[in-house]
Scaffold this motif. Structure first.
Motif, PDB file in Angstrom:
ATOM      1  N   ALA A   1      -9.463  12.755   1.099  1.00 11.58           N
ATOM      2  CA  ALA A   1      -9.428  12.104   0.063  1.00 11.58           C
ATOM      3  C   ALA A   1      -8.922  10.922   1.239  1.00 11.58           C
ATOM      4  CB  ALA A   1      -7.860  12.600  -0.424  1.00 11.58           C
ATOM      5  N   ARG A   2      -9.212   9.700   0.963  1.00  8.16           N
ATOM      6  CA  ARG A   2      -9.472   8.910   1.928  1.00  8.16           C
ATOM      7  C   ARG A   2      -8.675   7.606   1.583  1.00  8.16           C
ATOM      8  NH1 ARG A   2     -10.736  11.250   6.127  1.00  8.16           N
ATOM      9  NH2 ARG A   2     -12.983  12.162   6.153  1.00  8.16           N
ATOM     10  N   GLY A   3      -7.866   7.768   0.048  1.00  5.68           N
ATOM     11  CA  GLY A   3      -6.720   6.025  -0.179  1.00  5.68           C
ATOM     12  C   GLY A   3      -6.379   5.440   1.259  1.00  5.68           C
ATOM     13  N   THR A   4      -5.813   6.469   1.455  1.00  8.82           N
ATOM     14  CA  THR A   4      -5.159   5.665   2.318  1.00  8.82           C
ATOM     15  C   THR A   4      -5.586   4.361   3.800  1.00  8.82           C
ATOM     16  OG1 THR A   4      -4.640   7.163   3.932  1.00  8.82           O
ATOM     17  CG2 THR A   4      -2.779   7.463   2.284  1.00  8.82           C
ATOM     18  N   TRP A   5      -4.600   3.677   3.921  1.00 10.61           N
ATOM     19  CA  TRP A   5      -5.231   2.091   4.663  1.00 10.61           C
ATOM     20  C   TRP A   5      -5.090   2.492   6.231  1.00 10.61           C
ATOM     21  CZ3 TRP A   5      -4.152  -3.221   2.776  1.00 10.61           C
ATOM     22  CH2 TRP A   5      -3.532  -3.261   1.425  1.00 10.61           C
ATOM     23  N   ASN A   6      -6.124   2.445   6.560  1.00 11.20           N
ATOM     24  CA  ASN A   6      -5.447   2.890   7.983  1.00 11.20           C
ATOM     25  C   ASN A   6      -5.216   0.643   8.549  1.00 11.20           C
ATOM     26  OD1 ASN A   6      -8.764   0.751   8.356  1.00 11.20           O
ATOM     27  ND2 ASN A   6      -9.777   3.365   8.007  1.00 11.20           N
ATOM     28  N   ILE A   7      -5.837   0.574  10.060  1.00 13.76           N
ATOM     29  CA  ILE A   7      -5.742  -0.452  10.858  1.00 13.76           C
ATOM     30  C   ILE A   7      -6.375  -1.058  10.286  1.00 13.76           C
ATOM     31  CG2 ILE A   7      -4.689   0.469  12.830  1.00 13.76           C
ATOM     32  CD1 ILE A   7      -6.629   0.953  14.612  1.00 13.76           C
ATOM     33  N   VAL A   8      -7.664  -1.112   9.934  1.00 13.24           N
ATOM     34  CA  VAL A   8      -8.810  -2.162   9.545  1.00 13.24           C
ATOM     35  C   VAL A   8      -8.542  -3.241   8.375  1.00 13.24           C
ATOM     36  CG1 VAL A   8     -10.989  -2.644   9.253  1.00 13.24           C
ATOM     37  CG2 VAL A   8     -10.620  -1.013  10.515  1.00 13.24           C
TER      38      VAL A   8
ATOM     39  N   ASN B   1      -3.799   8.427  -9.531  1.00 11.40           N
ATOM     40  CA  ASN B   1      -4.377   7.802  -8.739  1.00 11.40           C
ATOM     41  C   ASN B   1      -3.140   6.888  -7.466  1.00 11.40           C
ATOM     42  OD1 ASN B   1      -6.296   7.656  -6.920  1.00 11.40           O
ATOM     43  ND2 ASN B   1      -7.200   5.644  -7.692  1.00 11.40           N
ATOM     44  N   VAL B   2      -2.559   7.034  -6.933  1.00  6.42           N
ATOM     45  CA  VAL B   2      -1.937   5.655  -6.267  1.00  6.42           C
ATOM     46  C   VAL B   2      -1.287   6.274  -4.809  1.00  6.42           C
ATOM     47  CG1 VAL B   2       0.293   5.057  -6.049  1.00  6.42           C
ATOM     48  CG2 VAL B   2      -0.405   5.485  -8.405  1.00  6.42           C
ATOM     49  N   VAL B   3      -1.471   5.689  -3.816  1.00  3.51           N
ATOM     50  CA  VAL B   3      -0.854   5.774  -2.732  1.00  3.51           C
ATOM     51  C   VAL B   3      -0.248   4.810  -2.251  1.00  3.51           C
ATOM     52  CG1 VAL B   3      -3.301   6.398  -1.640  1.00  3.51           C
ATOM     53  CG2 VAL B   3      -2.589   4.424  -1.157  1.00  3.51           C
ATOM     54  N   GLU B   4       0.727   5.329  -1.263  1.00  2.39           N
ATOM     55  CA  GLU B   4       2.230   4.253  -0.511  1.00  2.39           C
ATOM     56  C   GLU B   4       2.400   3.311  -1.757  1.00  2.39           C
ATOM     57  OE1 GLU B   4       0.538   1.247   1.995  1.00  2.39           O
ATOM     58  OE2 GLU B   4      -0.348   3.439   2.843  1.00  2.39           O
TER      59      GLU B   4
ATOM     60  N   GLU C   1     -15.349  11.168  -7.613  1.00  3.05           N
ATOM     61  CA  GLU C   1     -15.919   9.742  -6.782  1.00  3.05           C
ATOM     62  C   GLU C   1     -15.027   8.762  -6.397  1.00  3.05           C
ATOM     63  OE1 GLU C   1     -16.887   5.488  -9.418  1.00  3.05           O
ATOM     64  OE2 GLU C   1     -17.676   7.795 -10.694  1.00  3.05           O
ATOM     65  N   ILE C   2     -13.605   9.170  -7.062  1.00  7.21           N
ATOM     66  CA  ILE C   2     -12.567   8.254  -6.514  1.00  7.21           C
ATOM     67  C   ILE C   2     -11.832   8.601  -4.966  1.00  7.21           C
ATOM     68  CG2 ILE C   2     -10.527   7.986  -7.273  1.00  7.21           C
ATOM     69  CD1 ILE C   2     -10.576   7.412  -9.772  1.00  7.21           C
ATOM     70  N   ILE C   3     -11.802   9.648  -4.915  1.00  7.06           N
ATOM     71  CA  ILE C   3     -11.072   9.472  -3.522  1.00  7.06           C
ATOM     72  C   ILE C   3     -11.730   9.901  -2.394  1.00  7.06           C
ATOM     73  CG2 ILE C   3      -9.471  11.124  -4.672  1.00  7.06           C
ATOM     74  CD1 ILE C   3     -10.997  13.378  -3.506  1.00  7.06           C
TER      75      ILE C   3
ATOM     76  N   CYS D   1      -8.093  -1.866  -2.165  1.00  6.08           N
ATOM     77  CA  CYS D   1      -8.679  -2.426  -1.401  1.00  6.08           C
ATOM     78  C   CYS D   1     -11.044  -2.559  -1.844  1.00  6.08           C
ATOM     79  CB  CYS D   1      -9.313  -2.338   0.206  1.00  6.08           C
ATOM     80  SG  CYS D   1      -7.557  -2.837   0.793  1.00  6.08           S
ATOM     81  N   GLU D   2     -11.328  -4.272  -2.051  1.00  7.36           N
ATOM     82  CA  GLU D   2     -12.218  -3.731  -2.428  1.00  7.36           C
ATOM     83  C   GLU D   2     -13.368  -2.882  -1.526  1.00  7.36           C
ATOM     84  OE1 GLU D   2     -16.620  -6.250  -2.914  1.00  7.36           O
ATOM     85  OE2 GLU D   2     -14.924  -7.504  -2.127  1.00  7.36           O
ATOM     86  N   SER D   3     -14.690  -1.952  -2.521  1.00  9.95           N
ATOM     87  CA  SER D   3     -14.979  -1.006  -2.646  1.00  9.95           C
ATOM     88  C   SER D   3     -16.271  -1.195  -2.379  1.00  9.95           C
ATOM     89  CB  SER D   3     -14.495   0.990  -2.860  1.00  9.95           C
ATOM     90  OG  SER D   3     -15.568   1.663  -2.092  1.00  9.95           O
ATOM     91  N   CYS D   4     -17.804  -0.605  -1.523  1.00  8.45           N
ATOM     92  CA  CYS D   4     -18.798  -1.050  -1.971  1.00  8.45           C
ATOM     93  C   CYS D   4     -19.279   0.439  -3.054  1.00  8.45           C
ATOM     94  CB  CYS D   4     -19.588  -1.282  -0.570  1.00  8.45           C
ATOM     95  SG  CYS D   4     -18.862  -3.232  -0.849  1.00  8.45           S
ATOM     96  N   ILE D   5     -18.527   1.347  -2.153  1.00 10.21           N
ATOM     97  CA  ILE D   5     -18.823   2.980  -3.031  1.00 10.21           C
ATOM     98  C   ILE D   5     -18.731   2.912  -4.533  1.00 10.21           C
ATOM     99  CG2 ILE D   5     -18.371   5.303  -2.987  1.00 10.21           C
ATOM    100  CD1 ILE D   5     -17.648   5.144  -0.476  1.00 10.21           C
TER     101      ILE D   5
END
Length: 442
Positions: free
Chosen positions: A37-44, A397-400, A429-431, A438-442
């Motif tokens: 589950a990758r929806g959280t943001w990272n430093i990038v 489907n929400v983070v923060e 597909e979503i998570i 953010c924009e996502s190419c996936i």
């Protein structure tokens, strides 16, 4: 003695009834599992909020894989570069030369000249005690038209001092310089996602003639620098507090912490504190409260006794949120979290006393990798990790908090719960997409 790591489906050390859970850390720390589950943001993601900026990461090849994939997925490779640390740089003491020459080479090869460079330093630099002042002073002399910001990709920070998220949000405003203050400008800082413009907080400030400034709303680097004109900062996410404290110290900007709690009386008290700070008349929030309560009751009527699972990525105040759901009759059965904020103590204790059988479930214990995901009953998940671990396609489907805040935020969340209950989503597909919003190419 070595122990074979196998696919053993057991919950020992990964689940606990809240009545038996220790606060604030219910589980032992050790080897950790990271769910998809990758929806959280990272430093990038967070660094990309500064317009007209360019990120340069200086670290080993293995460490670069994750950040370069983040930049690629969000279609921002034109704003990302890297300088690879090799073994000889560690052995022969040429780290400073590598950084100076590497960054110089990157900037000369860019087809544009960024207004700011976010230079990310790795843990290797600190293990080697490199001369950071020399590096940054030299780069500023070579490129006086560029603002250089020191940023950090140091996983060892996760267990001591400021966390990487706190440090990143602090550094995000480190380029702001003292300016004459405008008594009608207020910043909202520390949040990755922009606040919803329907929030009563936005309306309150607009109606009283204040201009609210967010990094998310900045279109140019000059817009970002103009945030130094604000006389006051608002912060509603706890990891943004160090940034607010730093700005108060450096620029003299007062701040007010307005946590997004799910308690109507506390929200109202917090708003009164803000209006007292600003010297404006206290407002009546009765209409907003009634709208939120009506939305919660409508959601409960639809959702009924369906089992609900929530996770910590949905909101920083997950215990406050869980308590609100329980007070309105929702059937919360499990909370996915590994640690709780100190300010969650009272809500945690209330739930432990009144709903002692609710399960607290880890998200990073190694055995969570193999636990069965399928349930024999419908589950409504609130948060991506809860959706992943319960295997449900009915999820919010929400983070923060997704930019939702206050009474209007609660109303919006209740509507999202109703929609999630009625409509399945393509969970897998979503998570897997990085950086919710953010924009996502996936």
């Amino acid at each position: 003695m070595l122990t074979r790591i196998g696919r053993e489906e057991h919950t020992e050390g990964a689940k606990v009834m809240i009545r038996d859970a220790h606060f604030p850390a219910p589980f032992k720390q050790g080897l950790e599992y990271s769910s998809p589950a990758r929806g959280t943001w990272n430093i990038v993601h967070t660094g990309m909020l500064i317009p007209e900026s360019h990120q340069i990461f200086v670290c080993a090849q293995g460490c670069l894989r994750g950040v370069v994939l983040t930049a690629a997925e969000m279609d921002a490779m034109d704003r990302y570069s890297s300088v690879m640390i090799r073994e000889e740089n560690v052995i022969d003491g040429t780290m400073e030369t590598l950084m100076i020459d590497g960054v110089t080479d990157v900037l000369h090869k860019l087809n544009y000249r960024p207004k700011a460079v976010l230079l990310f330093i790795s843990c290797q630099h600190f293990f080697l005690a490199y001369d950071q002042s020399l590096v940054f002073d030299t780069l500023r002399e070579r490129f006086p038209e560029i603002h250089f910001m020191d940023c950090y990709m140091i996983p060892t920070l996760r267990k001591s001092g400021l966390t990487p998220d706190q440090k990143m949000r602090l550094q995000l405003f480190s380029l702001l310089e003292p300016m004459e203050k405008d008594s009608k400008k207020i910043n909202l800082i520390g949040s990755n996602l922009p606040i919803s413009i329907t929030s009563e907080l936005v309306r309150l400030l607009n109606q009283n003639g204040y201009k609210l400034q967010l990094l998310n709303w900045c279109e140019t680097f000059e817009d970002y620098m103009d945030m130094a004109e604000s006389f006051f900062n608002l912060v509603y996410e706890p990891i943004g507090i160090p940034a607010a404290q730093d700005l108060e110290k450096r620029l003299g900007q007062q701040y007010r912490y307005l946590p997004f709690v799910f308690d109507f009386e506390q929200l109202e008290r917090n708003y009164h504190k803000l209006t007292d700070d600003l010297g404006i008349e206290r407002q009546n929030y009765k209409a907003y409260i009634e709208e939120a309560q009506t939305a919660l009751k409508s959601a409960k009527q639809l959702i009924g006794d369906t089992y609900i699972a929530v996770d910590y990525t949905f909101t920083f105040r997950i215990m406050s949120f869980t308590k609100m759901l329980l007070l309105y009759g929702f059937c919360v059965t499990e909370v996915y979290a590994d640690v709780f904020l100190p300010e969650e103590q009272a809500d945690f204790d209330w739930i432990r006393q009144n709903y002692p059988d609710i399960q607290i479930i880890s998200t990073n214990q190694p055995n969570m990798r193999y636990l069965p995901r399928n349930r024999d009953h419908k589950v409504l998940a609130i948060g991506q990790k809860a959706a992943y671990f319960t295997g449900t396609d009915y999820f919010v489907n929400v983070v923060e908090s997704g930019g939702m805040f206050g009474f209007d935020g609660i109303r919006q969340i209740a509507e999202l719960m109703k929609d999630a209950y009625l409509n399945e989503k393509p969970r897998k597909e979503i998570i897997q997409r990085k950086g919710y919003g953010c924009e996502s190419c996936i």
